[in-house]
Design a protein around this motif. Structure first.
Motif, short mmCIF file in Angstrom:
data_model
loop_
_atom_site.label_atom_id
_atom_site.label_comp_id
_atom_site.label_asym_id
_atom_site.label_seq_id
_atom_site.Cartn_x
_atom_site.Cartn_y
_atom_site.Cartn_z
N SER A 298 0.94 -1.04 0.07
CA SER A 298 0.11 -0.02 0.02
C SER A 298 0.84 1.11 0.01
N ILE A 299 0.29 2.34 -0.52
CA ILE A 299 0.72 3.64 -0.53
C ILE A 299 -0.39 4.70 0.09
N ASP A 300 0.12 5.05 1.26
CA ASP A 300 -0.85 5.98 1.85
C ASP A 300 -0.46 7.35 1.76
N TYR A 301 -1.10 8.48 1.11
CA TYR A 301 -0.68 9.73 1.05
C TYR A 301 -1.42 10.52 2.20
N GLU A 302 -0.36 11.17 2.91
CA GLU A 302 -0.70 11.74 4.14
C GLU A 302 -0.90 13.61 4.20
N HIS A 303 0.10 13.93 3.37
CA HIS A 303 -0.07 15.33 3.23
C HIS A 303 0.64 15.69 1.90
N SER A 304 0.41 16.91 1.36
CA SER A 304 1.10 17.28 0.39
C SER A 304 2.21 18.36 0.48
N ILE A 305 3.45 18.01 -0.06
CA ILE A 305 4.36 19.16 -0.18
C ILE A 305 4.55 19.60 -1.44
N ASP A 306 3.85 20.57 -1.94
CA ASP A 306 3.90 20.87 -3.28
C ASP A 306 5.25 21.44 -3.97
N TRP A 307 6.32 21.76 -3.27
CA TRP A 307 7.30 22.39 -3.53
C TRP A 307 8.48 21.29 -3.99
N MET A 308 8.12 20.09 -3.72
CA MET A 308 9.01 18.94 -4.07
C MET A 308 8.57 18.27 -5.48
N PRO A 309 9.28 17.89 -6.08
CA PRO A 309 8.88 17.46 -7.53
C PRO A 309 8.69 15.94 -7.57
N VAL A 310 9.28 15.11 -6.60
CA VAL A 310 9.39 13.99 -6.25
C VAL A 310 9.11 13.49 -5.05
N ASP A 311 8.62 12.35 -4.62
CA ASP A 311 8.58 11.82 -3.25
C ASP A 311 10.12 11.23 -3.04
N THR A 312 10.52 11.75 -2.06
CA THR A 312 11.87 11.20 -1.30
C THR A 312 11.89 10.40 -0.21
N VAL A 313 12.69 9.44 0.20
CA VAL A 313 12.70 8.70 1.06
C VAL A 313 13.18 9.47 2.54
N LEU A 314 12.47 9.52 3.47
CA LEU A 314 12.76 10.21 4.75
C LEU A 314 13.66 9.02 5.58
N LEU A 315 13.02 7.91 5.99
CA LEU A 315 13.54 6.88 6.54
C LEU A 315 12.63 5.65 6.50
N ASP A 316 13.09 4.49 6.90
CA ASP A 316 12.42 3.09 6.89
C ASP A 316 12.70 2.39 7.98
N GLU A 317 11.95 1.32 8.16
CA GLU A 317 11.98 0.31 8.95
C GLU A 317 11.42 -1.07 8.74
N ILE A 318 12.30 -2.11 8.94
CA ILE A 318 11.82 -3.18 8.65
C ILE A 318 11.67 -4.19 10.05
N LEU A 319 10.53 -4.86 10.05
CA LEU A 319 10.03 -5.47 11.37
C LEU A 319 9.73 -7.04 10.83
N PRO A 320 9.90 -7.66 11.75
CA PRO A 320 9.15 -9.30 11.72
C PRO A 320 8.05 -9.29 11.45
N GLY A 321 7.39 -9.94 10.30
CA GLY A 321 5.86 -10.37 10.03
C GLY A 321 5.37 -11.30 10.82
N GLU A 322 4.13 -11.20 10.89
CA GLU A 322 3.49 -12.48 11.54
C GLU A 322 3.58 -13.69 11.07
N ASP A 323 4.09 -14.06 9.69
CA ASP A 323 4.10 -15.29 9.32
C ASP A 323 5.42 -15.73 8.95
N GLY A 324 6.38 -15.27 9.77
CA GLY A 324 7.80 -15.30 9.49
C GLY A 324 8.42 -14.59 8.60
N GLY A 325 7.83 -13.71 7.82
CA GLY A 325 8.25 -13.01 6.79
C GLY A 325 8.56 -11.52 7.29
N CYS A 326 8.36 -10.33 6.62
CA CYS A 326 8.75 -9.24 7.41
C CYS A 326 7.86 -8.08 6.82
#
Length: 153
Positions: free
Chosen positions: A99-127
C-alpha cells in the motif's frame, strides 16, 4: 513505524532512527536473511555527508507489481544527485500486502523522497517494510526482500 521517527514539524522533518537501531540486534533471528542484511547495513541509517548508501533522500522512481500472482514487487529509487552514487532497487518476494498512503502534500518537491524506513518481523515469519516518504508512506508485507544498489533505470 514502531521505532523510527519520521514526522513533519512546523519547520521541516524530524528524523530519528536511534530507537530502531537499539532494537535491531534483538530482531536478527526474527528477520529473513535479505531483510536483515539490508536493515543491518551500517550505512543504512548513517545520514552524514559522504554516505551514498543511506536510504534518506533517495527518490521513488518506479513501482513494478507482478501481474501473475507470484507475489513479486520491486521498488526503484533514483539517487539524490547531491548524495548518492547510485540508485537502489528493493525486490520483494512473497508479497501479501502493498500500500501507498498519502498523508499530506508538499507541493514544492517534484518527487517523493525517502525520509527513513523500518523493517520488522511479520506475523508469518516474513517481514514488514515501512518506508516514510515526504508525501506518503509505503507498507510491504512479504516473505523477504533483496536490496541492490546500482543503476535502477
Amino acid at each position: 513505524m514502531k521505532y523510527v521517527t519520521a514526522v513533519w514539524e512546523s519547520d521541516g522533518f524530524f528524523l530519528d532512527p536511534r530507537a530502531y537501531l537499539a532494537e535491531l540486534p534483538n530482531l536478527r533471528d526474527q528477520l529473513p536473511a535479505g531483510a536483515w542484511l539490508f536493515a543491518s547495513d551500517p550505512a543504512h541509517y548513517d545520514m552524514g555527508r559522504g554516505n551514498s548508501h543511506c536510504v534518506k533522500d533517495l527518490e521513488l522512481s518506479g513501482i513494478q507489481v507482478a501481474t501473475d500472482k507470484s507475489g513479486g514487487l520491486a521498488l526503484d529509487f533514483a539517487p539524490n544527485q547531491w548524495k548518492h552514487d547510485s540508485g537502489l532497487r528493493v525486490t520483494y518476494s512473497g508479497v501479501t500486502h502493498f500500500s501507498i498512503d498519502y498523508e499530506h502534500s508538499i507541493d514544492w518537491m517534484p518527487v517523493d523522497t525517502v525520509l527513513l524506513d523500518e523493517i520488522l518481523p511479520g506475523e508469518d515469519g516474513g517481514c514488514v517494510h515501512e518506508i516514510a516518504l515526504t508525501d506518503a508512506n509505503i507498507t510491504v508485507r512479504c516473505q523477504d526482500l533483496e536490496a541492490v544498489w546500482g543503476d535502477t533505470s
